[in-house]
Structures are given as C-alpha cells and as structure tokens.
Design a protein around this motif. Sequence first.
Motif, PDB file in Angstrom:
ATOM      1  N   GLY A   1     -34.002  21.997 -23.107  1.00 26.88           N
ATOM      2  CA  GLY A   1     -34.496  20.801 -22.428  1.00 26.88           C
ATOM      3  C   GLY A   1     -33.650  20.428 -21.226  1.00 26.88           C
ATOM      4  O   GLY A   1     -33.721  19.302 -20.730  1.00 26.88           O
ATOM      5  N   LEU A   2     -32.846  21.357 -20.739  1.00 29.44           N
ATOM      6  CA  LEU A   2     -31.998  21.129 -19.572  1.00 29.44           C
ATOM      7  C   LEU A   2     -32.604  21.831 -18.356  1.00 29.44           C
ATOM      8  O   LEU A   2     -33.551  22.595 -18.492  1.00 29.44           O
ATOM      9  N   THR A   3     -32.022  21.604 -17.182  1.00 31.55           N
ATOM     10  CA  THR A   3     -32.474  22.337 -15.999  1.00 31.55           C
ATOM     11  C   THR A   3     -31.735  23.669 -15.929  1.00 31.55           C
ATOM     12  O   THR A   3     -30.658  23.832 -16.510  1.00 31.55           O
ATOM     13  N   ARG A   4     -32.309  24.612 -15.203  1.00 34.30           N
ATOM     14  CA  ARG A   4     -31.672  25.921 -15.044  1.00 34.30           C
ATOM     15  C   ARG A   4     -30.318  25.772 -14.362  1.00 34.30           C
ATOM     16  O   ARG A   4     -29.340  26.423 -14.730  1.00 34.30           O
ATOM     17  N   VAL A   5     -30.229  24.896 -13.362  1.00 30.89           N
ATOM     18  CA  VAL A   5     -28.969  24.682 -12.640  1.00 30.89           C
ATOM     19  C   VAL A   5     -27.901  24.143 -13.593  1.00 30.89           C
ATOM     20  O   VAL A   5     -26.755  24.598 -13.565  1.00 30.89           O
ATOM     21  N   THR A   6     -28.274  23.213 -14.451  1.00 30.68           N
ATOM     22  CA  THR A   6     -27.330  22.656 -15.422  1.00 30.68           C
ATOM     23  C   THR A   6     -26.866  23.732 -16.398  1.00 30.68           C
ATOM     24  O   THR A   6     -25.675  23.829 -16.708  1.00 30.68           O
ATOM     25  N   VAL A   7     -27.784  24.563 -16.862  1.00 25.42           N
ATOM     26  CA  VAL A   7     -27.419  25.646 -17.780  1.00 25.42           C
ATOM     27  C   VAL A   7     -26.430  26.593 -17.117  1.00 25.42           C
ATOM     28  O   VAL A   7     -25.420  26.968 -17.710  1.00 25.42           O
ATOM     29  N   THR A   8     -26.687  26.977 -15.880  1.00 26.26           N
ATOM     30  CA  THR A   8     -25.790  27.884 -15.155  1.00 26.26           C
ATOM     31  C   THR A   8     -24.395  27.275 -15.036  1.00 26.26           C
ATOM     32  O   THR A   8     -23.395  27.944 -15.279  1.00 26.26           O
ATOM     33  N   ARG A   9     -24.334  25.996 -14.699  1.00 23.48           N
ATOM     34  CA  ARG A   9     -23.047  25.308 -14.553  1.00 23.48           C
ATOM     35  C   ARG A   9     -22.303  25.257 -15.883  1.00 23.48           C
ATOM     36  O   ARG A   9     -21.112  25.579 -15.965  1.00 23.48           O
TER      37      ARG A   9
ATOM     38  N   THR B   1     -32.621  34.629 -20.215  1.00 18.15           N
ATOM     39  CA  THR B   1     -32.284  34.196 -18.858  1.00 18.15           C
ATOM     40  C   THR B   1     -31.780  32.758 -18.900  1.00 18.15           C
ATOM     41  O   THR B   1     -31.947  32.050 -19.902  1.00 18.15           O
ATOM     42  N   HIS B   2     -31.200  32.323 -17.809  1.00 19.12           N
ATOM     43  CA  HIS B   2     -30.777  30.925 -17.719  1.00 19.12           C
ATOM     44  C   HIS B   2     -31.997  30.014 -17.845  1.00 19.12           C
ATOM     45  O   HIS B   2     -31.913  28.927 -18.432  1.00 19.12           O
TER      46      HIS B   2
END
Length: 195
Positions: free
Chosen positions: A156-164, A147-148
Amino acid sequence: MQTSISTPLQIQTLLPQSFSRRSLIPLYHQRAWKIEVGIVRTLTWLEDGTVVPLGIWGSEDIVGGSLSQTSPYQIEALTDVKVRPLLLKDWQPSQEMFLNYLQHTQELMMIRSNRRAEDTLLKLLNWLANKFGSEVGNGYLINCKLTHQDLAEFSGLTRVTVTRILSQLEQQGLIHRTSRQLVVIKDEEVWHYQI
C-alpha cells in the motif's frame, strides 16, 4: 474481468498445467486451481486502475475466481508455476484449509495497517521470507523476483517510497539485494515477531 470457457476435455482430464512468470492464469466457472509449484498473486483493481492485491499464494494453496466475490479478479504467476485444476463440485475443503486462508488474509491486512511505512515494508518482507523464503547463510532468500512496484502494491506504499526504504534497510544491514533477489537478514530485533 478475465474469463475463459473450458472444454469438456479439459475438465475431464484435470491435468496439471504450467504457466510462465508474469502470465495470467485463466479463470473458469466452477473450477479453481491448486498450486503445486510456484507463487501466484490474486488481484483486482479500482476504477482508476489502482491494483489491489488480494493475496500471495504458494504450494498447496487454492485460488480461483469461483472462490471470490471480487470482480474483476485475476491470478498472475509471480514465478513459473504448475497448477492443477480443481472442480469445485468435487472439492471438500478441510477446516485447516479455511483457517490457513483466513490467517493468510488477516496477516496481509495487518501488515498493510501499519502507520509507519518502514514497519509496513519490513513486516511484508519478513512475511514473504517466512512463507516463501529458503534459509541461506545469514538470512532467508525470498524465492520470488518481486519488483519495487509489486512490493508497493502489496504494502500500500508508493514505488518511490519502497525504493527509498529498501535502500535504508540495506544500509542498516537488515536486507541484502542482488539482481532482483532479496535476502532478509536474520536479526534478533527484526526476526522475533510472528504476525
């Protein structure tokens, strides 16, 4: 911390056991698991609930709470897995196994140490493709439905950053996604590095 007590029968038989995707693999005192099929992650968490991945492991890797000083400690199946119990008192790890374990840990540390979020995620995807991927037409299929949120925790990133960033990488033609499957496209500029 997840703990379980094994029965003498379980220890004596040491038969492989199967666990479904996203299930927790039990921890036993003085026993570890050798992964025969599938992918697992080891993890802990901070007091605020933040998940801290300790590793992503596949076929022939050895995992277990008895091998870690980390508490709490969990083993989660990322795919359907088949694992074989291993009594630590009978286990003689090879030097190669120790070196592989050390390399594995250092590679993940290096990935998480990148300053640019895009580099971190792309290197993580390439590492996953190298370790767990299978070659398909124009790239490597990562054989694990992550999953994201999983990717965010590993990187170590945020889910929103990964999605972007995943959207950007797809627009750039570096990855291809279909229903939770991810193909990292072979590209001379991306695929040339090894950690």
